[in-house]
Scaffold this active site. Sequence first.
Site, PDB file in Angstrom:
ATOM      1  N   ASP A  80      60.960  24.510  30.806  1.00 17.52           N
ATOM      2  CA  ASP A  80      61.724  24.849  31.997  1.00 17.52           C
ATOM      3  C   ASP A  80      63.214  24.545  31.800  1.00 17.52           C
ATOM      4  OD1 ASP A  80      61.623  25.457  35.005  1.00 17.52           O
ATOM      5  OD2 ASP A  80      62.688  23.548  34.975  1.00 17.52           O
TER       6      ASP A  80
ATOM      7  N   HIS B  92      70.037  24.265  30.830  1.00 13.66           N
ATOM      8  CA  HIS B  92      70.623  22.978  31.202  1.00 13.66           C
ATOM      9  C   HIS B  92      70.275  21.878  30.189  1.00 13.66           C
ATOM     10  CE1 HIS B  92      71.137  25.101  34.981  1.00 13.66           C
ATOM     11  NE2 HIS B  92      69.846  25.361  34.966  1.00 13.66           N
TER      12      HIS B  92
ATOM     13  N   GLU C 261      62.483  28.949  29.352  1.00 10.45           N
ATOM     14  CA  GLU C 261      63.079  29.654  30.485  1.00 10.45           C
ATOM     15  C   GLU C 261      64.592  29.482  30.408  1.00 10.45           C
ATOM     16  OE1 GLU C 261      63.592  29.311  35.290  1.00 10.45           O
ATOM     17  OE2 GLU C 261      63.632  27.607  33.962  1.00 10.45           O
TER      18      GLU C 261
HETATM   19 CA    CA Z   1      70.725  18.771  31.791  1.00  7.76          CA
END
Ligand code: CA
Length: 495
Positions: A235, A239, A265
């Site tokens: 996931d 980020h 993802e």
């Molecule tokens: Ca992060």
Amino acid sequence: MTHRTLLQFFHWYTPADGSLWDEVATRAEALAAMGITDVWLPPAYKGAEGSTSVGYDTYDLFDLGEFDQKGSKATKYGDRAAFENACRALETKGVRVIHDVVFNHKMGADEKERVTVRRVNPDDRNDIGSDEFEALAYTRFTFPGRQGAHSKFVWDRQCFSGVDVIEEPDERGVFKLMNQYGEGQWNDEVDQELGNFDYLMGADVEFRNKAVYEELKYWGRWLGEQVPVGGFRLDAAKHIPAWFFRDWVGHMRDTVDPNLFVVAEYWHPDMAALGSYLDLADKQLMLFDVALHHSFHEASKQGESYDISRIFEGSLVAAMPEHAVTLVDNHDTQPLQSLEASVDPWFKPLAYALILLREQGVPCVFYPDLFGASYQDAGDDGGEHTVDMPAIPCLPKLIEARQRFAHGPQTDLFDHFSCVGFVRHGTDDQPGCVVVLSNGAGGEKVADLGTDLAGTSFRDFLGHHDADVTIGEDGKAAFPVNGGSVSVWVRADAM
Ligand code: CA
């Protein structure tokens, strides 16, 4: 040869009644028979919202519904025994289990800690204020309900790079945690939206802390000892630094299974961003084809004015087919969800034909499209809405058609704005098919199957069109399709 076919066995509104793991076990045999080879399960560990958590609010990776934490022992999907049973039921039927995991952040800390932070401009994350001050933050995870079982690791302020809530002073925003890692900067090798997209939500995991990094590797090895692991769905990759997955995925393939299927993802429609992340991760990942999903959404909304001959333009499956997991909808795009861009039901048979029957890409089927779903939630307008996602009647046949007829070289017939098709020519021992789609009026596609097939009769495997098509002496025939429909023409003697 079996074609890899994924099923996402949940959606955002899967009922929070603790029954999903049992349903997986019950359906395992039928899924295998239908042609599903890999089942992507939702996060199995305890989220901050306990038994109502979908699973993307990671609290404790080591609590697979085993410990009384966050108000319950079981997760939304059942308890650990049911989870193990589901995984083993799939494995017994030869279906690989794909585990969903959120490494980016943690939520629901057990204790607050005194931390040093700097305020960050939420619209430009590289704009980190120079004012440094003390506050309380939710960064200490001791897992009191687990009491050190499976892992004794305690997470604290050294394990996180940022938070969005502080107390004393009480503020919300984006705050950079000042600790011994990264000299006050965010992790690199992340998406560049907002300058640096390391921070998404909750307590953002600090991958530069070697102890954290080793704990996440240990967790992966540990999971492989608890249940069958055929792969991972990672996931929020945009980020998470690519260098982490470059190491972690390699470590998992070295220690758990060299053939692990790993899809990340990275929710971005731009091929440059995806290509650069793949390069940084040494191309060890598959990624979801976000651009193609958006094209399906657009096509379903625009109807016959959409130029379907260009539907693969700009997609990941066209640019990097060996790294593309293709999809029609998922738990984030379904109606009322955060990335809502759902595909209207009339177009779904066409979209599924375009991912299931082609040579390129690994297709992922979405649970509500196979089994249907009905749910209620608030919309952007604040009002309560009821959503019915009908099961797509021809989807089981399309999944079956992938295994039986999607074989051999592919010839594209993408030469008309509302009627396109492609031929799978078959192999020496496996039959092919002719796929014809229309997003406008009925039409037909002339396909050249070779004179060896002269005189052979073809029928629509989906039963949408009732014609019998016979191949001419020149090896060619015109294969029809109804308006707004798809037909999969196969040899009548192969049906
Ligand atoms: Ca992060």
